[in-house]
Design an enzyme around this catalytic site. Structure first.
Site, PDB file in Angstrom:
ATOM      1  N   ARG A 224       0.876  -1.249   0.153  1.00  0.00           N
ATOM      2  CA  ARG A 224       0.038   0.088   0.028  1.00  0.00           C
ATOM      3  C   ARG A 224       0.804   1.279  -0.158  1.00  0.00           C
ATOM      4  NH1 ARG A 224      -3.448  -2.939  -1.654  1.00  0.00           N
ATOM      5  NH2 ARG A 224      -5.428  -3.144  -0.510  1.00  0.00           N
ATOM      6  N   HIS A 272      -1.068   0.326  -9.501  1.00  0.00           N
ATOM      7  CA  HIS A 272      -1.627  -0.572  -8.628  1.00  0.00           C
ATOM      8  C   HIS A 272      -2.221  -1.826  -9.589  1.00  0.00           C
ATOM      9  CE1 HIS A 272      -3.760  -0.989  -4.605  1.00  0.00           C
ATOM     10  NE2 HIS A 272      -3.587  -2.169  -5.106  1.00  0.00           N
TER      11      HIS A 272
HETATM   12  P1  NAP Z   1      -1.513 -11.732   4.920  1.00  0.00           P
HETATM   13  O1  NAP Z   1      -1.876 -13.016   4.711  1.00  0.00           O
HETATM   14  O2  NAP Z   1      -2.647 -11.295   6.001  1.00  0.00           O
HETATM   15  O3  NAP Z   1      -0.056 -11.600   5.370  1.00  0.00           O
HETATM   16  C1  NAP Z   1       0.282 -10.184   6.072  1.00  0.00           C
HETATM   17  C2  NAP Z   1       1.681 -10.400   6.633  1.00  0.00           C
HETATM   18  O4  NAP Z   1       2.289  -9.250   7.123  1.00  0.00           O
HETATM   19  C3  NAP Z   1       1.876 -11.689   7.693  1.00  0.00           C
HETATM   20  O5  NAP Z   1       2.923 -12.398   7.496  1.00  0.00           O
HETATM   21  C4  NAP Z   1       1.921 -10.886   9.065  1.00  0.00           C
HETATM   22  O6  NAP Z   1       2.529 -11.523   9.923  1.00  0.00           O
HETATM   23  C5  NAP Z   1       2.578  -9.369   8.554  1.00  0.00           C
HETATM   24  N1  NAP Z   1       2.557  -8.413   9.614  1.00  0.00           N
HETATM   25  C6  NAP Z   1       1.114  -7.835   9.650  1.00  0.00           C
HETATM   26  N2  NAP Z   1       1.475  -6.962  10.418  1.00  0.00           N
HETATM   27  C7  NAP Z   1       2.804  -6.871  10.970  1.00  0.00           C
HETATM   28  C8  NAP Z   1       3.468  -6.208  11.859  1.00  0.00           C
HETATM   29  N3  NAP Z   1       3.112  -5.136  12.446  1.00  0.00           N
HETATM   30  N4  NAP Z   1       4.837  -6.386  11.761  1.00  0.00           N
HETATM   31  C9  NAP Z   1       5.385  -7.537  11.188  1.00  0.00           C
HETATM   32  N5  NAP Z   1       4.673  -8.295  10.301  1.00  0.00           N
HETATM   33  C10 NAP Z   1       3.345  -8.008  10.121  1.00  0.00           C
HETATM   34  O7  NAP Z   1      -1.771 -10.833   3.726  1.00  0.00           O
HETATM   35  P2  NAP Z   1      -1.398 -11.049   2.048  1.00  0.00           P
HETATM   36  O8  NAP Z   1      -2.704 -11.800   1.460  1.00  0.00           O
HETATM   37  O9  NAP Z   1      -0.105 -11.612   1.997  1.00  0.00           O
HETATM   38  O10 NAP Z   1      -1.859  -9.629   1.442  1.00  0.00           O
HETATM   39  C11 NAP Z   1      -0.734  -8.650   1.793  1.00  0.00           C
HETATM   40  C12 NAP Z   1      -0.943  -7.182   1.435  1.00  0.00           C
HETATM   41  O11 NAP Z   1      -0.730  -7.242   0.076  1.00  0.00           O
HETATM   42  C13 NAP Z   1      -2.321  -6.841   1.577  1.00  0.00           C
HETATM   43  O12 NAP Z   1      -2.922  -6.481   2.766  1.00  0.00           O
HETATM   44  C14 NAP Z   1      -2.527  -5.739   0.465  1.00  0.00           C
HETATM   45  O13 NAP Z   1      -2.354  -4.559   0.894  1.00  0.00           O
HETATM   46  C15 NAP Z   1      -1.474  -6.007  -0.493  1.00  0.00           C
HETATM   47  N6  NAP Z   1      -1.650  -6.342  -1.696  1.00  0.00           N
HETATM   48  C16 NAP Z   1      -1.489  -5.689  -2.903  1.00  0.00           C
HETATM   49  C17 NAP Z   1      -1.943  -5.809  -4.285  1.00  0.00           C
HETATM   50  C18 NAP Z   1      -1.447  -5.040  -5.299  1.00  0.00           C
HETATM   51  O14 NAP Z   1      -1.714  -5.273  -6.569  1.00  0.00           O
HETATM   52  N7  NAP Z   1      -0.348  -3.913  -5.190  1.00  0.00           N
HETATM   53  C19 NAP Z   1      -2.480  -7.026  -4.511  1.00  0.00           C
HETATM   54  C20 NAP Z   1      -2.825  -7.711  -3.404  1.00  0.00           C
HETATM   55  C21 NAP Z   1      -2.662  -7.434  -1.964  1.00  0.00           C
HETATM   56  P3  NAP Z   1       2.180 -12.987  10.733  1.00  0.00           P
HETATM   57  O15 NAP Z   1       2.211 -13.946   9.533  1.00  0.00           O
HETATM   58  O16 NAP Z   1       2.820 -13.395  11.624  1.00  0.00           O
HETATM   59  O17 NAP Z   1       0.421 -12.793  10.908  1.00  0.00           O
HETATM   60  C1  GLV Z   2      -5.206  -5.278  -3.802  1.00  0.00           C
HETATM   61  O1  GLV Z   2      -4.503  -4.308  -3.704  1.00  0.00           O
HETATM   62  C2  GLV Z   2      -5.740  -6.032  -2.966  1.00  0.00           C
HETATM   63  O2  GLV Z   2      -5.337  -5.710  -1.979  1.00  0.00           O
HETATM   64  O3  GLV Z   2      -6.057  -7.210  -3.120  1.00  0.00           O
END
Ligand code: NAP
Ligand code: GLV
Length: 309
Positions: A224, A272
């Site tokens: 983000r 994005h």
């Molecule tokens: P997720 O499965 O919830 O994973 C989040 C990770 O971040 C987990 O490993 C978590 O730790 C860690 N985390 C959260 N808060 C933390 C903190 N304070 N300190 C250290 N580590 C922390 O999420 P995801 O599905 O992988 O997605 C991640 C993010 O990608 C989304 O929230 C979104 O913003 C972004 N995204 C972007 C796009 C794009 O096109 N640019 C597309 C999709 C997603 P734990 O494992 O210990 O809980």
């Molecule tokens: C895209 O940014 C998502 O959070 O899936």
């Protein structure tokens, strides 16, 4: 009855088609044509207008079209007793991993420098190490970070990750906590941000943290825009602390025309779309969720608003 809140980029007819195929009995209305608000049991949303979900008195679940739910968390009227399910989807994961691997390889093999040389008609071979001698660090080892890490390990990169809790992923060095963050940054030459945006992670890409990276590191932000302190990222690029950045997300989107990121010679701006939710696969997850609610079974991937993600 479900209500679809359309995103700016989605073709709503594709979502409707996908849902109709999977759940022919589900009547789908598209916001703002809500009809009787009391009919709506499920909402499928990306970035709904603030306060709109609170107007649906019989809502049983909210399905986010995105993995990130920061846009929902910032709605002060979000109904507290309705579970929010974030998008966890094979297609979304595959798309992100493709993008991260592409961006890491691009920095690793100095493609940007070759593009600069090409414009100057300058022929020079640049020496780059092989993947085992390149240290990649992933902030966030969740669904997306872990998959990217796995594929980068497969390519031979020296991969580490930082997460809230300690992980044990094959070939990935795991760091957690504040001390862990410092050690993780000190060893990371290509930094990938894949954290959710929460009060604990906002502004994490700031001058202090970027200053801990080895001089000349690269940044890939696919999480983000709020993770970046934009002036600190620009200062790090201008001082050479950061050699390059691939930025897919920005504090304000679309990126305003006056933003210095557009013209920065060592920034690649992507609008994005590192990974986008594709209705074809994502609708299956939504259908599974709706079925679970209807049968009284436990929902998967429910957001923990205490944790913030
Ligand atoms: P997720 O499965 O919830 O994973 C989040 C990770 O971040 C987990 O490993 C978590 O730790 C860690 N985390 C959260 N808060 C933390 C903190 N304070 N300190 C250290 N580590 C922390 O999420 P995801 O599905 O992988 O997605 C991640 C993010 O990608 C989304 O929230 C979104 O913003 C972004 N995204 C972007 C796009 C794009 O096109 N640019 C597309 C999709 C997603 P734990 O494992 O210990 O809980
Ligand atoms: C895209 O940014 C998502 O959070 O899936």
């Amino acid at each position: 009855m479900a209500l679809l809140f359309k995103s700016d980029t989605d073709r709503i007819d594709i979502w409707q088609e996908a849902l109709a195929k999977l759940m022919p009995d589900l009547e789908v209305r598209v916001w703002p044509d809500v009809g009787n608000a009391a009919d709506i049991e499920f909402a499928l949303v990306w970035n709904p207008p603030v306060g709109e979900l609170a107007k649906l008195p019989n809502l049983r679940a909210i399905f986010s079209m995105g993995a990130g739910i920061d846009h929902l968390a910032s709605d002060p009227d979000l109904p507290e007793d309705v579970p929010v399910v974030r998008m966890v989807d094979e297609g979304l994961t595959q798309g992100m991993t493709e993008f991260v691997v592409m961006a890491v390889l691009r920095h690793h093999r100095r493609i940007h420098d070759y593009q600069t040389q090409q414009r100057q008609k300058h022929w020079a071979q640049l020496v780059t190490p092989l993947a085992p001698d390149r240290k990649v660090g992933i902030l966030g080892l969740g669904v997306l970070g872990a998959d990217s890490a796995e594929k980068l390990v497969y390519l031979g990169f020296d991969v580490a990750g930082w997460s809230r809790t300690q992980k044990s992923l094959p070939g990935v060095e795991s760091y957690s906590g504040d001390e862990g963050l410092r050690a993780f940054l000190k060893r990371t030459e290509i930094l990938v941000c894949l954290l959710p945006l929460t009060t604990g992670t906002k502004g994490i890409l700031n001058s202090t943290n970027l200053g801990l990276l080895p001089h000349g590191a690269s940044l890939i932000n696919v999480a983000r825009g709020g993770h970046m302190v934009p002036e600190d990222v620009l200062a790090a690029l201008d001082s050479g602390q950061l050699a390059e950045a691939t930025l897919d997300v920005f504090p304000e989107e679309p990126l305003p025309a006056q933003s210095p990121f557009w013209d920065h010679p060592r920034v690649l701006v992507i609008p994005h779309c590192a990974s986008v939710t594709l209705p074809k696969t994502a609708a299956e997850n939504v259908a599974r969720g709706i079925e679970a609610v209807r049968k009284g079974e436990a929902l998967q991937n429910v957001v923990d608003f205490e944790r913030g993600y």
